[in-house]
Scaffold this motif. Structure first.
Motif, short mmCIF file in Angstrom:
data_model
loop_
_atom_site.label_atom_id
_atom_site.label_comp_id
_atom_site.label_asym_id
_atom_site.label_seq_id
_atom_site.Cartn_x
_atom_site.Cartn_y
_atom_site.Cartn_z
N PRO A 40 0.48 -1.45 0.17
CA PRO A 40 -0.10 -0.03 0.02
C PRO A 40 0.57 1.22 -0.28
CG PRO A 40 -1.06 -1.97 1.54
CD PRO A 40 0.79 -2.18 1.31
N ALA A 41 2.30 1.66 0.64
CA ALA A 41 2.65 1.87 0.62
C ALA A 41 3.49 2.94 -0.73
CB ALA A 41 3.47 2.45 1.80
N MET A 42 3.96 1.88 -1.33
CA MET A 42 4.38 1.63 -2.49
C MET A 42 3.68 2.65 -3.63
SD MET A 42 6.75 -1.95 -2.81
CE MET A 42 7.18 -2.72 -1.26
N ALA A 43 1.94 1.76 -3.28
CA ALA A 43 1.36 2.13 -4.06
C ALA A 43 1.01 3.66 -3.86
CB ALA A 43 -0.17 0.80 -4.40
N ARG A 44 1.29 4.04 -2.89
CA ARG A 44 0.36 5.70 -2.59
C ARG A 44 1.77 6.43 -2.56
NH1 ARG A 44 -1.03 3.77 1.98
NH2 ARG A 44 1.12 4.34 3.51
N LEU A 45 3.29 6.02 -2.83
CA LEU A 45 4.04 6.92 -3.74
C LEU A 45 4.25 6.48 -5.16
CD1 LEU A 45 6.81 7.98 -2.47
CD2 LEU A 45 7.78 5.40 -2.80
N ALA A 46 4.10 5.75 -6.14
CA ALA A 46 3.97 5.49 -7.49
C ALA A 46 2.60 6.62 -7.76
CB ALA A 46 3.39 4.23 -7.76
N ALA A 47 1.80 6.92 -6.76
CA ALA A 47 0.61 7.93 -7.06
C ALA A 47 1.39 8.79 -7.09
CB ALA A 47 -0.74 7.26 -6.16
N THR A 175 20.55 10.62 -4.24
CA THR A 175 19.19 9.39 -3.98
C THR A 175 19.07 9.60 -2.34
OG1 THR A 175 21.53 8.45 -2.80
CG2 THR A 175 21.17 8.19 -4.66
N VAL A 176 17.96 8.71 -2.78
CA VAL A 176 16.49 8.84 -1.60
C VAL A 176 15.77 7.48 -1.18
CG1 VAL A 176 14.70 9.94 -0.49
CG2 VAL A 176 15.56 11.04 -1.67
N LEU A 177 16.15 7.03 -0.18
CA LEU A 177 16.02 5.91 0.10
C LEU A 177 13.79 5.58 0.86
CD1 LEU A 177 15.23 2.30 0.45
CD2 LEU A 177 15.47 2.39 2.58
N ALA A 178 12.86 4.70 0.19
CA ALA A 178 11.74 5.70 0.56
C ALA A 178 11.58 4.67 1.68
CB ALA A 178 10.27 5.37 -0.60
N THR A 179 11.87 4.77 3.13
CA THR A 179 12.17 3.71 4.13
C THR A 179 11.34 2.57 4.46
OG1 THR A 179 11.03 5.70 5.92
CG2 THR A 179 13.75 5.14 5.43
N ASP A 180 10.00 3.66 4.63
CA ASP A 180 8.72 2.61 5.19
C ASP A 180 7.96 2.20 3.37
OD1 ASP A 180 7.45 5.42 3.89
OD2 ASP A 180 5.52 5.31 4.47
N ALA A 181 8.42 2.06 1.93
CA ALA A 181 7.42 1.96 1.30
C ALA A 181 8.14 0.37 0.53
CB ALA A 181 7.54 2.32 -0.03
N ALA A 201 13.19 9.15 3.80
CA ALA A 201 12.40 9.63 4.36
C ALA A 201 11.08 8.56 3.95
CB ALA A 201 11.58 10.66 2.42
N ASP A 202 10.07 9.08 4.89
CA ASP A 202 8.75 8.54 4.41
C ASP A 202 8.00 8.63 3.52
OD1 ASP A 202 7.52 10.31 5.60
OD2 ASP A 202 7.14 9.31 7.23
N THR A 203 6.99 7.50 2.66
CA THR A 203 6.41 8.34 1.97
C THR A 203 5.28 9.46 2.44
OG1 THR A 203 6.05 6.16 1.60
CG2 THR A 203 4.17 7.22 0.26
N ALA A 204 4.66 9.74 2.69
CA ALA A 204 4.64 10.64 3.09
C ALA A 204 4.92 12.07 3.74
CB ALA A 204 3.56 11.16 4.71
N THR A 205 6.10 12.01 3.90
CA THR A 205 7.34 13.18 3.54
C THR A 205 7.54 13.16 2.07
OG1 THR A 205 8.09 13.09 5.14
CG2 THR A 205 9.77 14.07 3.59
N ILE A 206 7.77 12.45 1.50
CA ILE A 206 8.30 12.31 -0.39
C ILE A 206 6.84 13.15 -0.57
CG2 ILE A 206 8.39 10.97 -2.03
CD1 ILE A 206 10.47 9.14 -0.48
N ALA A 207 6.25 12.32 -0.52
CA ALA A 207 4.85 12.87 -1.30
C ALA A 207 4.46 14.90 -1.03
CB ALA A 207 3.15 12.23 -0.92
#
Length: 349
Positions: A40-47, A175-181, A201-207
């Motif tokens: 789910p976190a990966m999907a939010r990140l892609a969106a 470089t960034v790693l989406a830690t929760d995705a 960074a987590d998905t929310a921060t990146i978004a």
């Protein structure tokens, strides 16, 4: 820290790399623990990347049963006929929540090194080993799109995401790693990555960062020539139907490097053929676009030596040579007025 200017993500120039999120690794024959939970976190990140108009690249494994072009850890099993993300099977397909619409991988083309387009700004790349950059066209594709920041997510951190981040750093990407995705993260593994400058960074921060950059004017990537004659004057051109004089150059075609694009533009617009040794990079600069209201240009500038006399061709109506210290009353594009003339004045000091 001074190093931050080389490490801080530049979100308007970012791309998302989703690594090995395929059915066999999510819920199939070779499940990687924790990957399904991160879907789910990966999907939010892609969106979020799609909403920001930034590229999304799915990087996949394809193991041909009985084949040997396999990482050493799985080679014996695959040579013996194991089906792990095997081409043409359901297990090789990308997990559906990550895609904008149903997609069937073109495994023949991917194995041949081609990049599969699956949506606007969305692609699939096959990698034969751990890193997404090893024996792939990924670096060329990213640079063609003007990407300098890669955000990595997927399956699973100790292996492919980690190898990809190390190679991206070697290639001077931010470089960034989406830690929760990303699956299989631990505090120790994350701390290890910070030592090579990876931003965590987590998905929310990146978004949020992607959404914020949408409020800035869209950028147009161009290449531009700075040509100086023996008298110290610089060459500017005016395109048909426009008022401002600007540097010769233009936009990149798909698959072109910046020097290739500049050489093509100079041949088309000025009738001059420039050899690679006659082009030297000056850096990338931004300014308001002269002919696209509400936009900015991100221009890769190159010092260019001409071996022939230029003439106005194609869409160029007029050329002129101007003194950087006394440019006269010509209307000049912001990039020329604010950046190029200043560079030339400093060079002469």
């Amino acid at each position: 820290m001074d190093s931050d200017r080389y490490l801080t993500p530049q979100w308007p120039h970012s791309a998302l790399l989703l690594i090995d999120v395929q059915h066999d690794f999510v819920a199939g024959s070779s499940v990687v623990s924790g990957t399904a939970e991160r879907l789910p976190a990966m999907a939010r990140l892609a969106a979020a990347f799609r909403a920001a108009g930034r590229p999304v690249i799915h990087v996949v494994r394809l193991y041909e049963p009985g084949g040997s072009d396999v990482d050493a850890v799985r080679r014996a099993a695959v040579e013996a006929g194991a089906h792990i993300a095997a081409p043409g099977t359901a297990g090789a397909q990308i997990a559906q929540p990550l895609l904008p619409q149903p997609v069937e991988l073109d495994c023949t083309a991917l194995l041949a090194g081609e990049i599969q387009t699956v949506g606007p700004g969305e692609y699939v790349v096959y990698k034969p080993r751990w890193s997404a950059f090893f024996r792939t066209a990924l670096d060329t594709q990213l640079r063609t799109m003007g990407v300098n920041t890669v955000v990595v997510a997927g399956c699973n951190l100790p292996n492919c995401p980690r190898a990809t981040l190390f190679d991206a750093s070697e290639l001077d990407y931010r470089t960034v790693l989406a830690t929760d995705a990303t699956s299989q993260t631990t505090p120790e593994r994350l701390a290890d990555l910070t030592l090579i400058g990876v931003t965590l960074a987590d998905t929310a921060t990146i978004a949020q960062a992607l959404a914020a950059q949408q409020d800035t004017p869209p950028q147009i990537r161009v290449v531009a020539a700075v040509v100086v004659d023996a008298a110290g004057r610089t060459l500017v051109v005016r395109k048909r139907g426009t008022a401002a004089f600007m540097q010769p150059g233009g936009k990149l075609d798909p698959g072109e490097s910046a020097p290739e694009a500049l050489r093509r533009e100079l041949a088309e617009e000025l009738g001059v053929h420039v050899a690679p040794p006659d082009i030297s990079p000056l850096g990338t600069y931004t300014a308001a676009a002269a002919n696209e209201p509400g936009h900015r240009v991100s221009a890769e500038l190159f010092a260019v030596t001409l071996r022939a006399e230029p003439s106005a061709r194609a869409e160029i109506d007029e050329i002129a040579w101007i003194d950087p210290d006394r440019p006269g009353d010509l209307e000049l594009a912001p990039l020329t007025r604010e950046v190029v003339l200043g560079l030339l004045r400093r060079t002469c000091e």
